[in-house]
Design an enzyme around this catalytic site. Structure first.
Site, PDB file in Angstrom:
ATOM      1  N   THR A  32       2.572   3.135  -7.056  1.00 26.73           N
ATOM      2  CA  THR A  32       2.723   3.603  -5.679  1.00 26.73           C
ATOM      3  C   THR A  32       2.138   5.007  -5.611  1.00 26.73           C
ATOM      4  OG1 THR A  32       4.284   3.896  -3.829  1.00 26.73           O
ATOM      5  CG2 THR A  32       5.043   4.592  -6.001  1.00 26.73           C
ATOM      6  N   VAL A  62       0.860  -1.177   0.000  1.00 26.95           N
ATOM      7  CA  VAL A  62       0.000   0.000   0.000  1.00 26.95           C
ATOM      8  C   VAL A  62       0.897   1.228   0.000  1.00 26.95           C
ATOM      9  CG1 VAL A  62      -1.793   1.278   1.230  1.00 26.95           C
ATOM     10  CG2 VAL A  62      -1.789  -1.233   1.280  1.00 26.95           C
ATOM     11  N   CYS A  63       0.621   2.161  -0.896  1.00 26.88           N
ATOM     12  CA  CYS A  63       1.353   3.417  -0.937  1.00 26.88           C
ATOM     13  C   CYS A  63       2.851   3.158  -1.118  1.00 26.88           C
ATOM     14  CB  CYS A  63       1.038   4.208   0.336  1.00 26.88           C
ATOM     15  SG  CYS A  63       1.479   5.954   0.269  1.00 26.88           S
ATOM     16  N   THR A  64       3.692   3.794  -0.296  1.00 26.33           N
ATOM     17  CA  THR A  64       5.140   3.670  -0.470  1.00 26.33           C
ATOM     18  C   THR A  64       5.704   2.374   0.104  1.00 26.33           C
ATOM     19  OG1 THR A  64       5.455   4.989   1.540  1.00 26.33           O
ATOM     20  CG2 THR A  64       5.539   6.150  -0.566  1.00 26.33           C
TER      21      THR A  64
END
Length: 322
Positions: free
Chosen positions: A124, A104-106
């Protein structure tokens, strides 16, 4: 009952919603009859971690003691910046054993650091896509979608996109109806498709500095079915078409035509998701003129036809009017 275990990796500087958002989705799914997700969190040493918001999370245990999960989830946050030799070493050794690997995300940066994204198409958070592509050239970074599936690997954009991805995984495991039920329970009105852009047209384009150009942007947003050719828009801005096109691109970062395309597509998507209007009505209201023109735009950008998009992603509304 088959239980799918979900192990979420914790570390200092993790984004709390990257953790709790997907966990709420899986926990909600587990309330359904015949569905079971075993949720577990773990940090390197088993100790508490402090999130980017200052919230302290207490894990269930250490990564060293964690069993091999069905789904291994790596969240993002400011804590992904810099080198993480111990964490990436653990990921390098243990992540390949999981049936499904999710970021998730970074969190994608940690997986890339561990060499787990090489040769894969991933995404990302928009603000880290350039860094991910630069630092890890073997990774195929797609900055546009809110999440990307590539075999057993699933990566998502920032924060709330983790909820969209978790809903998609539940749909994969247990069907669309359960995913929709969870979305309603969490008051997530729309389950966004993975190929939806991270930004709307208004957000992905910069706001023009000059008032006449800002007014044109607002006119486009509010009147997608109007004549939005360069000549007409230039006349509204009281500029020559050539000067208008050049100034619009310089101040917004995109061409007038591309901006209009995005606005019309978003308008059509919202009508398909939220209204009972027929496809022909949606096409006219969104400025496409004909259903075929709208179909071409949907296939080109979203890789799906309008009718299929509506079937999968619309809210609970009465059947379309004929």
């Amino acid at each position: 009952m088959k239980q799918r275990t979900v192990l979420t990796v914790l570390f200092d500087g993790v984004q709390s919603l990257d953790v709790t958002g997907p966990m709420e989705v899986f926990a909600g799914a587990s309330r359904a009859r015949g569905v079971s997700y075993g949720l577990r969190t773990a940090s390197l040493d088993g100790g508490p971690v402090r999130t980017t918001s200052g919230l302290t999370l207490v894990p269930d245990g250490s990564l060293a003691d964690a069993p091999v999960p069905h789904t291994l989830l790596v969240p993002g946050g400011r804590g992904t910046r810099g080198a993480h030799p111990e964490l990436t070493a653990w990921l390098r050794e243990h992540a390949p054993r999981a049936e499904r690997l999710v970021s998730v995300c970074t969190g994608a940066l940690l997986l890339a650091e561990a060499g787990l994204l090489d040769g894969h198409r991933v995404t990302t958070h928009w603000n880290s896509c350039e860094r991910l592509a630069r630092d890890f050239p073997a990774v195929h970074v797609d900055p546009d979608p809110i999440f990307v599936r590539d075999g057993r690997l699933a990566t998502s954009a920032g924060v709330t996109a983790g909820i969209d991805l978790a809903l998609a995984l539940v749909e994969e495991d247990h069907g669309r109806e359960l995913a929709l039920t969870i979305a309603r329970h969490l008051v997530v009105f729309l389950r966004r498709p993975g190929n939806q852009a991270q930004f709307s047209a208004q957000l992905s384009a910069q706001t023009a500095q000059r008032a006449p150009l800002r007014e044109v942007q607002l006119w486009i947003d509010r009147n997608p079915a109007a004549d939005l050719g360069v000549d007409a828009l230039a006349a509204r801005a009281r500029l020559s078409p050539r000067h208008f096109a050049r100034a619009f691109r310089a101040e917004t970062g995109t061409t007038p035509g591309r901006y209009v395309e995005r606005v019309r597509l978003e308008h059509a998507r919202r009508l398909l998701e939220d209204s009972s209007d027929g496809v022909e009505q949606v096409a006219r209201a969104s400025g496409y003129g004909t259903p075929e023109a709208m179909r071409r735009a949907f296939v080109k950008t979203l890789a799906t036809a309008p009718a299929e998009y509506r079937r999968r992603f619309r809210a609970a509304v009465p059947p379309p009017r004929t």
